[in-house]
Structures are given as structure tokens and as C-alpha cells.
Design a protein around this motif. Structure first.
Motif, PDB file in Angstrom:
ATOM      1  N   GLN A 136      -2.312  15.681   9.068  1.00 35.80           N
ATOM      2  CA  GLN A 136      -3.613  14.581   9.262  1.00 35.80           C
ATOM      3  C   GLN A 136      -2.835  12.967   9.405  1.00 35.80           C
ATOM      4  N   GLY A 137      -4.341  12.461   9.048  1.00 35.76           N
ATOM      5  CA  GLY A 137      -3.466  10.921   9.123  1.00 35.76           C
ATOM      6  C   GLY A 137      -3.212  10.216   7.890  1.00 35.76           C
ATOM      7  N   PRO A 138      -3.039   9.210   7.509  1.00 36.91           N
ATOM      8  CA  PRO A 138      -2.447   8.745   6.451  1.00 36.91           C
ATOM      9  C   PRO A 138      -3.658   8.818   5.741  1.00 36.91           C
ATOM     10  N   GLN A 188       0.388  11.256   3.785  1.00 39.60           N
ATOM     11  CA  GLN A 188       0.003  12.283   5.089  1.00 39.60           C
ATOM     12  C   GLN A 188       1.270  13.409   5.196  1.00 39.60           C
ATOM     13  N   ARG A 206      10.354  11.759   2.705  1.00 42.75           N
ATOM     14  CA  ARG A 206       9.043  13.146   3.328  1.00 42.75           C
ATOM     15  C   ARG A 206       9.852  13.597   1.617  1.00 42.75           C
ATOM     16  N   LEU A 243       4.116   7.097   2.664  1.00 39.63           N
ATOM     17  CA  LEU A 243       4.231   5.814   3.424  1.00 39.63           C
ATOM     18  C   LEU A 243       3.975   4.693   2.495  1.00 39.63           C
ATOM     19  N   PHE A 280      -5.304   7.365   1.807  1.00 40.58           N
ATOM     20  CA  PHE A 280      -4.994   6.194   1.178  1.00 40.58           C
ATOM     21  C   PHE A 280      -5.006   6.516  -0.549  1.00 40.58           C
ATOM     22  N   TYR A 307       0.714   5.289   1.100  1.00 38.05           N
ATOM     23  CA  TYR A 307      -0.033   6.863   1.497  1.00 38.05           C
ATOM     24  C   TYR A 307       0.440   7.815   1.732  1.00 38.05           C
ATOM     25  N   TYR A 310       0.874  -1.420   0.107  1.00 40.13           N
ATOM     26  CA  TYR A 310      -0.245  -0.255  -0.029  1.00 40.13           C
ATOM     27  C   TYR A 310       1.060   2.027   0.500  1.00 40.13           C
ATOM     28  N   PHE A 316       4.534  -0.602   8.059  1.00 37.74           N
ATOM     29  CA  PHE A 316       4.568   0.690   7.521  1.00 37.74           C
ATOM     30  C   PHE A 316       6.353   0.391   7.701  1.00 37.74           C
ATOM     31  N   GLY A 317       6.775   1.671   6.265  1.00 35.09           N
ATOM     32  CA  GLY A 317       7.925   1.873   6.552  1.00 35.09           C
ATOM     33  C   GLY A 317       7.886   3.684   7.500  1.00 35.09           C
ATOM     34  N   SER A 318       8.621   4.189   6.831  1.00 37.56           N
ATOM     35  CA  SER A 318       9.324   4.926   7.848  1.00 37.56           C
ATOM     36  C   SER A 318       9.142   6.536   6.667  1.00 37.56           C
TER      37      SER A 318
END
Lengths: 113, 111
Positions: A41-43, A37, A109, A91, A45, A35, A33, A104-106
Motif C-alpha cells: 500500500q501507499g503511505p 505504510q 518497521r 514513516l 497519513f 505516515y 508528518y 521522508f525518513g527510512s
């Protein structure tokens, strides 16, 4: 690997440029997946792969965004003609059927200047 | 996808038990309830998942009433390192569905 690996960890690019973000999922995880962010805010999709195919790409905001997973493992998120509004943390997560949840990965950015 | 509602923020002190409640009135029959934790500059981390009643692991407990329209994440004896954003999500097949994140609950643990 032991976890989900994302590269690069940080990417600064100029408006209008093309970028690629890479995700290396946990070995054996068939689902992957992406995402996005934004701050506070939340991630959100973007796209989901089952194996090599995109099972759900309904979250991609427009046709500047594209993702591939040619061998069912590593995935690349591609953004064309970047805009300042694309700045966010991207993400990647992977999972397997019957598992407890995503790993999840880190994140990468992305900053578009 | 079922929408979730949870408090925007909570404050606590070290050693206290923290309970974060999430409402999900439109949860579907095949939906699971999952909680994630997120620290700054990291991706969310799976904490716990359940379908009904109570689930407990080494990190937390999850309480789900019979009507499944809400759930409560319980963190026993929090420490400063539990300061994070906690997300409640509902979704389909365990580990294998697209999840919708809300804004989460920012938990601040103070000395």
C-alpha cells in the motif's frame, strides 16, 4: 542532520505493550508528518505538526495513537496497547513552506507479535 | 483531496524512456502535482513537482496539459536502479500540505 532520522529502524513488541517511535526532522523544517505504510500500500497519513502543535490529527486511527513534538523539532509517536494490526512501517517526513516536497525518513518497521 | 489514478505496474528495459501517466480529474485550482519514488525499505523520495506545462530537472520531466486533469512523468533512459514504486499526488501549498498517497505504479526495469 542531513536527513530525517527515525529510530529504532525495527521494533518487535508483544501484543498489548506500549511503544514509542522517534523522528528527528531536518533542522529548520517547521512541518512534520507521520505516515503508516502496510505491505503493498501507499503511505497513509496519520498526523501533521506545524511547530509544536498538531495541525491535523485526523488520520490517527483511534485513541491508542498519540504523537507529540514538544519543542518543535523531534517528534515521538506513541502507541498504547499495541495490536497485531498495528504492524506496519511508520514513516516520518518533514518539510518547509515553499519547499518542493517532503523529505521522508527510512521508517520504523513495527511488528506486533 | 483530489483522487489520482495511475497504472498498477509497468515494465521497461534499460535505456528506454518510460512515461507514467496519472489522471486527476478533480484537481483544484491551487493544487500542485508531485511525484515521489520509493525503493524497498526506504521512505518515498521527492522526484518532481509542477503546476502547469512542463517541468524538467536532472532526474525527470513532468508534462501537464492545459486542463491539468492528468500529468505524465517521463524518465529518460531508465536503468535497473530506476526499478521502484512511483506515486503521483496532488495537493496544496508546495511542501506544506497533507498528501494522500495511492498505491502507486510499480516500475520494473529489466536488462
Amino acid at each position: 542532520g542531513a536527513g530525517v532520522s527515525q529510530t529504532p529502524s525495527n521494533k518487535v513488541t508483544e501484543k498489548g505493550k506500549y511503544v514509542e517511535l522517534r523522528c528527528d526532522p531536518i533542522s529548520g523544517h517547521t512541518a512534520l508528518y507521520w505516515y503508516r505504510q502496510s505491505l503493498g500500500q501507499g503511505p497513509e497519513f496519520l498526523i501533521y505538526f506545524q511547530g509544536t502543535g498538531a495541525a491535523d490529527d485526523s488520520g490517527l486511527p483511534n485513541d491508542r495513537f498519540f504523537a507529540v513534538r514538544p519543542e518543535g523539532s523531534v517528534s515521538t509517536l506513541k502507541i498504547q496497547r499495541t495490536e497485531r494490526g498495528d504492524s506496519a512501517v511508520y514513516l516520518c517526513a518533514s518539510s518547509q513552506v515553499g519547499g518542493d516536497g517532503y523529505t521522508f525518513g527510512s521508517g520504523t518497521r513495527l511488528t506486533v507479535v | 483531496l483530489a483522487k489520482t489514478t495511475q497504472p498498477i505496474s509497468m515494465d521497461s528495459y534499460e535505456g528506454q524512456e518510460v512515461n507514467i501517466t496519472c489522471s486527476h480529474n478533480n484537481i483544484a485550482t491551487n493544487d500542485y502535482i508531485t511525484w515521489y519514488q520509493q525503493f524497498p525499505s526506504q521512505g518515498p523520495r521527492f522526484i518532481i513537482q509542477g503546476y502547469k506545462t512542463k517541468v524538467t530537472n536532472e532526474v525527470a520531466s513532468l508534462f501537464i496539459p492545459a486542463d491539468r486533469k492528468s500529468s505524465t512523468l517521463s524518465l529518460p533512459r531508465v536503468s535497473l536502479s530506476d526499478t521502484a514504486v512511483y506515486y503521483c499526488l496532488v495537493g496544496g501549498l508546495r511542501g506544506y500540505s497533507t498528501l494522500t498517497f495511492g498505491k502507486g505504479t510499480m516500475l520494473l526495469v529489466s536488462p
